[in-house]
Design an enzyme around this catalytic site. Structure first.
Site, mmCIF file in Angstrom:
data_model
loop_
_atom_site.group_PDB
_atom_site.id
_atom_site.type_symbol
_atom_site.label_atom_id
_atom_site.label_comp_id
_atom_site.label_asym_id
_atom_site.label_seq_id
_atom_site.Cartn_x
_atom_site.Cartn_y
_atom_site.Cartn_z
ATOM 1 C CB THR A 113 -48.312 31.005 -64.613
ATOM 2 O OG1 THR A 113 -48.619 29.854 -65.394
ATOM 3 C CG2 THR A 113 -49.552 31.866 -64.461
ATOM 4 C CG ASP A 160 -42.786 18.989 -60.752
ATOM 5 O OD1 ASP A 160 -43.486 17.970 -60.581
ATOM 6 O OD2 ASP A 160 -42.374 19.354 -61.861
ATOM 7 N N GLY A 175 -41.622 15.253 -61.619
ATOM 8 C CA GLY A 175 -40.419 15.898 -61.111
ATOM 9 C C GLY A 175 -39.481 16.189 -62.258
#
Length: 505
Positions: free
Chosen positions: A213, A241, A285
């Site tokens: 983004t 994460d 993750g």
């Protein structure tokens, strides 16, 4: 209280501060020589070092220019002559970023501001809190009343409706998970987005999302600058994460770690209740194992933590199966935490899968939790004398969808206010976040050029290994490769691993 300190009560009470020669602080008035003061970064080698005897204790007093005084801790070289230096690594002073916060000069009239907010990418605890605090911050701090919510991510600029946002509309949204604006993944048409911004008369754009983004925000900013529009573009970095570089941490991470404890605790209860039971918990993750690492450290019930940064193998001496057998023989149960990106090389090799990508351009990962659970079952099926139970828990979407906790709520407020102050002051093309504990304005390219990863030669991973007492799972090939890399650069002392970006005004 120590008598040495209380005996000086007649003196002015000093302010005790820290001096770190790595970082640059603003000098302040020097205090009494017994105190720690803020030292100038230009502290010279000509400074005087005095060993002062005070009640049979030698205090190490270092004085510098302008009357700065440091009461230092003793060093071995103070009394051992010619003490050899084993390792010495010079590193740059670091990159400085502009300190976030309100400014004296404001470049937007409150009644002329037409702001918009958009959320992109996956869900994360705290999204609604950031939306709420941007709307309320603009309204109450700057008197801005025109704020739009863009529905459905970037494509919402030209493909979906908008929502007018007021303090009343967003009053209690921080108590909900997800985002009231909706979100999406995938590409977008930059030209159409900027056309929409220009046609609507929007002059402040607040973009909440992860590294993909922020890359999109950077492209939008460049197009706005090319057209010469008076539009401030501010990013609020989001990733559960915690893999965005430069900043200390991303919002939602604390909530994710806290919620992961519920899954780990469930796995621990299950494993303790059956003979030779293994609880397997898969956590988020993709490329970075921060959630798995911190959840493991916080839990203290985990026997093995597997993350993308630390390779492992299954069969043979020193492998995962051998460790599982050892732990089951010792205590009759165990808990394994695995990050979703761990072991993907083994899984792909086994399943012969082709590289595929999702709508955001991320590599599609196989379900390593199910795969490793099946592999463990197959291994112990060959050992009828050691039957096992295995419980697999995947709380991924439960963690993403919950509201943020108290810590993240406060953090989201600080991020939102930093973005507002920056945009109103005329800054653009930046993202916000804490750098070494101080909120700063960071150029987009700095948070998109790489990913933050767990450094397995760093202290935190060493603490985890000590907590779980698990082996490193490195085979001879990995050890040889690691030694070769250490010759060129020692990871523990690398300036890349210990970035010294400092937030200053």
């Amino acid at each position: 209280m120590d008598s040495t300190i209380s005996s000086s009560a007649s003196l002015s009470i000093p302010k005790f501060r820290c001096f770190d020669p790595t970082y640059a602080y603003s000098p302040t008035t020097a205090n009494h020589r017994r105190s720690f003061s803020n030292f100038s970064p230009t502290f010279k080698s000509s400074s005087r070092v005095n060993m002062v005897d005070f009640e049979n204790y030698e205090r190490k007093i270092v004085t510098g220019d302008a009357g700065y005084v440091l009461e230092d801790v003793p060093h071995l070289s103070d009394y051992i002559p010619d003490l050899p230096i084993v390792v010495h690594k010079d590193s740059p002073r670091g990159t400085h970023f502009r300190r976030a916060g309100p400014r004296q000069r404001v470049y937007f009239e409150s009644n002329e501001v037409y702001a918009c907010i958009v959320t992109c990418g996956g869900l994360c605890p705290g999204l609604n809190t950031v939306i709420r605090e941007i709307v309320c911050g603009l309204h109450y701090m700057y008197g801005v009343n025109n704020v739009l919510g863009i529905e459905g991510g970037y494509r919402g600029f030209y493909a979906r409706n908008t929502i007018p946002l007021t303090p009343k509309v967003v009053n209690d949204i921080h108590k909900r998970g997800g985002t009231i604006l909706g979100t999406s993944r995938g590409g977008h048409d930059t030209s159409k987005i900027v056309d929409s911004i220009q046609d609507r008369g929007i002059n402040q754009v607040y973009i909440i999302g992860g590294d993909g983004t922020q890359k999109g925000a950077s492209v939008i900013f460049e197009e706005i600058r090319r057209r010469g529009l008076k539009v401030a573009v501010a990013g609020i970095p989001k990733t559960i994460d915690n893999d965005i570089p430069v900043i200390d941490k991303s919002f939602g991470f604390d909530t994710a770690v806290e919620e992961a404890q519920r899954a780990i605790n469930a796995a621990h209860v299950e494993s303790e209740s059956f003979d030779n039971c293994i609880g397997v918990v898969k956590l988020m993750g993709r490329y970075s194992g921060f959630i798995a690492m911190y959840a493991t450290l916080a839990s203290r019930d985990v026997d093995c933590c597997l993350i993308p940064e630390s390779p492992f193998y299954l069969e043979g001496p020193g492998g995962l199966f051998e460790f599982i057998e050892k732990r089951l023989n010792e205590q009759g149960h165990m808990v394994i935490v695995i990050a979703e990106g761990a072991g993907q090389d083994l899984l792909n090799e086994c399943m012969r899968t082709m590289d595929q990508q999702d709508a955001s351009g991320n590599k599609l990962l196989q379900d390593v939790g199910l795969w490793i659970s099946q592999k463990i079952k197959e291994h112990f099926a060959k050992r009828p004398k050691m039957p096992i139970n295995l419980k697999y828990i995947d709380p991924t979407y439960m963690i993403r969808a919950i509201p943020s906790n108290a810590s993240d709520n406060v953090y989201c407020t600080l991020l939102a206010h930093s973005a507002i102050h920056g945009a109103m002051a005329g800054y653009t093309g930046f993202t916000v976040g804490p750098v070494n504990g101080r909120h700063a304005y960071i150029p987009f390219h700095r948070v998109t050029e790489r990913q933050n990863k767990v450094v397995i030669t760093d202290r935190m991973w060493a603490r985890l290994l000590s907590s779980t007492n698990q082996p490193s799972f490195l085979d001879q090939k990995d050890i040889s490769r690691s030694k070769t890399e250490e010759v060129s650069e020692t990871p523990l002392l690398s300036a890349e691993n210990h970035a010294q970006e400092i937030a200053t005004k």
